[in-house]
Motif scaffolding. Structure first.
Motif, PDB file in Angstrom:
ATOM      1  N   ARG A  67       9.659  -1.252  -1.220  1.00  0.00           N
ATOM      2  CA  ARG A  67      10.092  -2.009  -2.611  1.00  0.00           C
ATOM      3  C   ARG A  67      11.644  -1.949  -2.656  1.00  0.00           C
ATOM      4  N   VAL A  68      12.187  -3.382  -2.918  1.00  0.00           N
ATOM      5  CA  VAL A  68      13.501  -3.733  -2.941  1.00  0.00           C
ATOM      6  C   VAL A  68      13.620  -4.014  -4.526  1.00  0.00           C
ATOM      7  N   GLY A  69      14.454  -2.896  -5.166  1.00  0.00           N
ATOM      8  CA  GLY A  69      14.312  -3.354  -6.553  1.00  0.00           C
ATOM      9  C   GLY A  69      13.110  -3.264  -7.228  1.00  0.00           C
ATOM     10  N   ASP A  70      12.685  -4.347  -8.045  1.00  0.00           N
ATOM     11  CA  ASP A  70      11.287  -4.485  -8.585  1.00  0.00           C
ATOM     12  C   ASP A  70      10.538  -5.578  -7.605  1.00  0.00           C
ATOM     13  N   ASN A  71      10.912  -5.678  -6.466  1.00  0.00           N
ATOM     14  CA  ASN A  71      10.138  -6.552  -5.331  1.00  0.00           C
ATOM     15  C   ASN A  71       9.560  -5.840  -4.470  1.00  0.00           C
ATOM     16  N   VAL A  72       8.205  -6.175  -4.271  1.00  0.00           N
ATOM     17  CA  VAL A  72       7.320  -5.477  -3.118  1.00  0.00           C
ATOM     18  C   VAL A  72       7.044  -6.221  -1.848  1.00  0.00           C
ATOM     19  N   ILE A  73       7.297  -5.494  -0.744  1.00  0.00           N
ATOM     20  CA  ILE A  73       6.957  -6.073   0.411  1.00  0.00           C
ATOM     21  C   ILE A  73       5.782  -5.238   1.236  1.00  0.00           C
ATOM     22  N   ILE A  74       5.092  -5.992   1.705  1.00  0.00           N
ATOM     23  CA  ILE A  74       3.920  -5.337   2.290  1.00  0.00           C
ATOM     24  C   ILE A  74       3.821  -5.809   3.769  1.00  0.00           C
ATOM     25  N   HIS A  75       3.399  -4.686   4.590  1.00  0.00           N
ATOM     26  CA  HIS A  75       3.323  -4.933   6.035  1.00  0.00           C
ATOM     27  C   HIS A  75       1.798  -4.525   6.580  1.00  0.00           C
ATOM     28  N   LYS A  76       1.109  -5.149   7.019  1.00  0.00           N
ATOM     29  CA  LYS A  76      -0.099  -4.753   7.542  1.00  0.00           C
ATOM     30  C   LYS A  76      -0.258  -4.776   9.027  1.00  0.00           C
ATOM     31  N   GLY A  77      -0.350  -3.567   9.546  1.00  0.00           N
ATOM     32  CA  GLY A  77      -0.326  -3.422  10.776  1.00  0.00           C
ATOM     33  C   GLY A  77       0.297  -2.003  11.433  1.00  0.00           C
ATOM     34  N   LYS A  78       0.441  -1.645  12.522  1.00  0.00           N
ATOM     35  CA  LYS A  78       1.028  -0.418  12.818  1.00  0.00           C
ATOM     36  C   LYS A  78       2.437  -0.071  12.158  1.00  0.00           C
ATOM     37  N   ALA A  79       2.526   0.964  11.417  1.00  0.00           N
ATOM     38  CA  ALA A  79       3.544   1.242  10.683  1.00  0.00           C
ATOM     39  C   ALA A  79       4.972   1.345  11.595  1.00  0.00           C
ATOM     40  N   PRO A  80       6.022   0.572  11.094  1.00  0.00           N
ATOM     41  CA  PRO A  80       7.474   0.523  11.748  1.00  0.00           C
ATOM     42  C   PRO A  80       7.740   1.930  11.852  1.00  0.00           C
ATOM     43  N   GLU A  81       8.544   2.050  13.126  1.00  0.00           N
ATOM     44  CA  GLU A  81       9.057   3.366  13.291  1.00  0.00           C
ATOM     45  C   GLU A  81      10.606   3.568  13.312  1.00  0.00           C
ATOM     46  N   ARG A 130       6.279  -8.287  12.244  1.00  0.00           N
ATOM     47  CA  ARG A 130       7.267  -7.739  13.091  1.00  0.00           C
ATOM     48  C   ARG A 130       8.298  -6.948  12.581  1.00  0.00           C
ATOM     49  N   PRO A 131       7.976  -6.112  11.735  1.00  0.00           N
ATOM     50  CA  PRO A 131       8.969  -5.368  11.071  1.00  0.00           C
ATOM     51  C   PRO A 131       9.911  -4.501  12.045  1.00  0.00           C
ATOM     52  N   LYS A 132      11.095  -4.297  11.711  1.00  0.00           N
ATOM     53  CA  LYS A 132      12.014  -3.297  12.422  1.00  0.00           C
ATOM     54  C   LYS A 132      12.745  -2.585  11.474  1.00  0.00           C
ATOM     55  N   THR A 133      12.719  -1.062  11.391  1.00  0.00           N
ATOM     56  CA  THR A 133      13.487  -0.350  10.585  1.00  0.00           C
ATOM     57  C   THR A 133      14.264   0.524  11.115  1.00  0.00           C
TER      58      THR A 133
END
Length: 108
Positions: free
Chosen positions: A38-52, A97-100
């Motif tokens: 969640r970024v403020g009221d906005n929703v981001i979804i990632h489908k795949g292996k959870a970012p590390e 391709r999320p990086k955290t």
């Protein structure tokens, strides 16, 4: 239902986000992981292996070990926008391709 789509499909984003959930289920081709941010009221979804993110643990060479993000983590999320969608009236930005990087908690 105040959420909005973030960015433009195909473009990269870099935002500070809170991990709102992580879940897994068995799909047709095996296990599927889904991570919600969640970024403020906005929703981001990632489908795949959870970012590390880096943990406090070190491997045998002294390099920080990584662990999957967990609910409540505040992270800097870098990802590519894959699509814009909507679920139950809530607009979602789907990323790939999320990086955290974990944002350190404030002392005090």
């Amino acid at each position: 239902a105040r959420s909005e789509h973030i960015g433009e499909v195909g473009k990269k984003i870099e935002v500070e986000a809170v991990v709102t959930f992580t879940t897994s289920f068995e799909g047709y081709y095996g296990w599927v992981d889904i991570t919600g941010f969640r970024v403020g009221d906005n929703v981001i979804i990632h489908k795949g292996k959870a970012p590390e993110v880096a943990s406090d643990l070190k491997d045998q060479w002294g390099k920080p070990e990584t662990v999957p993000v967990k609910k409540g983590d505040v992270v800097i999320l870098k990802a590519t926008i894959k699509a814009h969608g909507e679920r139950e009236g809530v607009k979602q930005t789907i990323v790939t391709r999320p990086k955290t990087v974990l944002v350190p908690k404030a002392e005090g």
